[in-house]
Design an enzyme around this catalytic site. Structure first.
Site, PDB file in Angstrom:
ATOM      1  N   HIS A 182      -7.596   5.716   9.982  1.00  0.00           N
ATOM      2  CA  HIS A 182      -6.758   5.366   9.285  1.00  0.00           C
ATOM      3  C   HIS A 182      -6.937   5.097   8.477  1.00  0.00           C
ATOM      4  CE1 HIS A 182      -2.432   2.925   9.712  1.00  0.00           C
ATOM      5  NE2 HIS A 182      -2.461   3.234   8.994  1.00  0.00           N
TER       6      HIS A 182
ATOM      7  N   ASN B  52       0.669  -1.105   0.085  1.00  0.00           N
ATOM      8  CA  ASN B  52      -0.119   0.166   0.180  1.00  0.00           C
ATOM      9  C   ASN B  52       0.674   1.141   0.002  1.00  0.00           C
ATOM     10  OD1 ASN B  52       0.813   0.115   2.682  1.00  0.00           O
ATOM     11  ND2 ASN B  52      -1.413  -0.517   3.543  1.00  0.00           N
TER      12      ASN B  52
ATOM     13  N   ARG C  55       3.190   7.577  11.829  1.00  0.00           N
ATOM     14  CA  ARG C  55       1.685   6.433  13.346  1.00  0.00           C
ATOM     15  C   ARG C  55       2.129   7.708  14.120  1.00  0.00           C
ATOM     16  NH1 ARG C  55       0.694   3.189  10.158  1.00  0.00           N
ATOM     17  NH2 ARG C  55       1.717   0.697  10.100  1.00  0.00           N
TER      18      ARG C  55
ATOM     19  N   GLN D 199      -5.711   2.727  18.755  1.00  0.00           N
ATOM     20  CA  GLN D 199      -6.459   3.433  17.493  1.00  0.00           C
ATOM     21  C   GLN D 199      -7.956   2.057  18.042  1.00  0.00           C
ATOM     22  OE1 GLN D 199      -4.122   5.083  13.927  1.00  0.00           O
ATOM     23  NE2 GLN D 199      -5.016   3.215  13.303  1.00  0.00           N
TER      24      GLN D 199
END
Ligand code: NDP
Length: 386
Positions: free
Chosen positions: A334, A148, A286, A315
């Site tokens: 995210h 990704n 992050r 998260q």
């Protein structure tokens, strides 16, 4: 027979989609560095372009695993000792998790997971796993390197443009029936001629530099390993020996290094004070790389002109997380690395890694983070245990 425990984000609130906005997605066979995209023996248990990153999508793994006699448990319930995740952890041989909805594999949880052999990240970034504890317990950690990177690089470019041009507030005015141009433009600039710097120029950082080149920005970077003279020349890059030197000179900073113990809170009050007044910070790496309240202070004082990113800690972020409401933010949940296009690649990569594991053939070096009790493959290049 192995128990495979897979933690994925919940389905869409309106239910699993009956159809999609597009019928097909492009097939990507190679990445920019020549690495081939995932090549599982297959067949894939999904059609590329389908939503496989959520619970009902199951990464398309059920048919493969059940055909080979393994048990697949898929859940999004990951927090606390009574969660489905903790219930199944003690006898799971493989745990699959995603950075977007991380099942934190702490030292304590690894100690409970007596049967665990493989912690597989369906995506990139395995900082939700205590890598040192995994190494000590002989657990292999692998991720789908490269799957990704471009998805995230595109998100960074979008965030650079939307922050600097003041896109999100202007869009908000348009949909709310307002036509006050001055309100739209009082914080709107062109990126052309600005200085942009990336802290880390790995797969994503370099892809961002390449994508921003045509916008006429002056490009800077820092990284423990210098890029080749050919790449520096092609992109007109200025190399900095460290982040402090870079942030003093640039208008837009992109944070793209991995999170490990010594990079936690890399951006604190001291680092913000070194940035130019009116600079922007983008962070799709992050959340914990940035001290939560320091960024709020930098935005509120006007020292920082904008902050955008899609990574938080923890998260999912709690409702009262200050990054949801701080001024001049362009935050998203995210999502950058889990577009439907990215899912097709990381789900195929997850299948490829499982096939290697169950067939007892080597997992690709570039997918390895920890193996044989130490950092390995990509992990040995990009992570540190301290
Ligand atoms: P790479 O491993 O390709 O690149 C990481 C780069 O960071 C390497 O060039 C490495 O240097 C460099 N680096 C390591 N430590 C430092 C440091 N202290 N200062 C500056 N540079 C450093 O990873 P990717 O580009 O694929 O991914 C980077 C990060 O992005 C991931 O670790 C993950 O946290 C995040 N990510 C986020 C996603 C999202 O959905 N938002 C999805 C994918 C990744 P070298 O190897 O040269 O020593």
């Amino acid at each position: 027979m192995a128990k495979v425990l897979c933690v994925l984000y919940p389905d869409p609130q309106a239910g699993y989609p009956p159809q999609y906005a597009r019928d097909t997605i492009p097939t990507i066979t190679h990445y920019a560095n020549g690495q081939t995209a995932p090549t599982p023996k297959g067949p894939l248990g999904f059609k590329p372009g389908e939503l496989v990153g959520c619970v009902s999508g199951e990464l398309g793994l059920r048919s493969y695993l059940e055909k080979h006699g393994h048990e697949l448990i898929v859940t999004s319930d990951k927090e606390g000792p009574h969660s489905e995740f903790e219930k199944h952890l003690p006898d799971a041989e493989v745990v699959i998790s995603q950075p977007f909805w991380p099942a934190y594999l702490t030292k304590e949880r690894i100690a409970k997971a007596k049967n665990l052999k493989l912690a597989l990240t369906a995506g990139i970034g395995s900082d939700h796993v205590d890598l040192e504890a995994a190494a000590k317990a002989g657990v292999t950690v692998a991720e789908v390197t490269g799957s990704n990177s471009i998805s995230v690089a595109e998100h960074v470019v979008m965030m650079v443009l939307s922050l600097v041009r003041n896109y999100l507030p202007a869009h908000g005015l348009a949909v709310n029936g307002v036509w006050n141009i001055a309100d739209c433009v009082e914080r709107s600039y062109d990126v052309e001629g600005m200085h942009f710097g990336t802290i880390a120029a790995g797969r994503i950082g370099l892809a961002v530099l390449r994508r921003l080149k045509p916008f006429g920005l002056c490009l800077h970077y820092t990284d423990p390993h210098r890029l080749s003279p050919e790449i520096e020349k092609e992109l007109g890059l200025t190399f900095h020996p460290n982040a402090e030197s870079l942030v003093k000179e640039v208008d837009i900073v992109n944070l793209q290094m991995p999170l490990y113990p010594s990079t936690e809170h890399f951006f604190d009050d001291k680092m913000f004070a070194k940035m130019k007044r009116g600079a922007y910070l983008i962070n799709t790496a992050r959340g914990k790389l940035v001290e939560r309240d320091a960024v709020v202070r930098a935005l509120s004082s006007g020292h920082l002109a904008g902050y955008a990113g899609d990574v938080w800690f923890p998260q999912p972020a709690p409702l009262d997380h200050p990054w949801r409401t701080m001024p001049f933010n362009g935050m998203t949940p995210h999502m950058s690395g889990t577009s439907l296009s990215a899912q097709a690649r990381y789900a195929a990569g997850t299948l490829e890694i499982l096939e290697s594991y169950f067939d007892k053939t080597p997992i690709r070096q570039e997918y390895l983070i920890v193996d044989g009790g130490k950092l390995a493959g990509t992990g040995a290049q990009s992570y540190k245990l301290t």
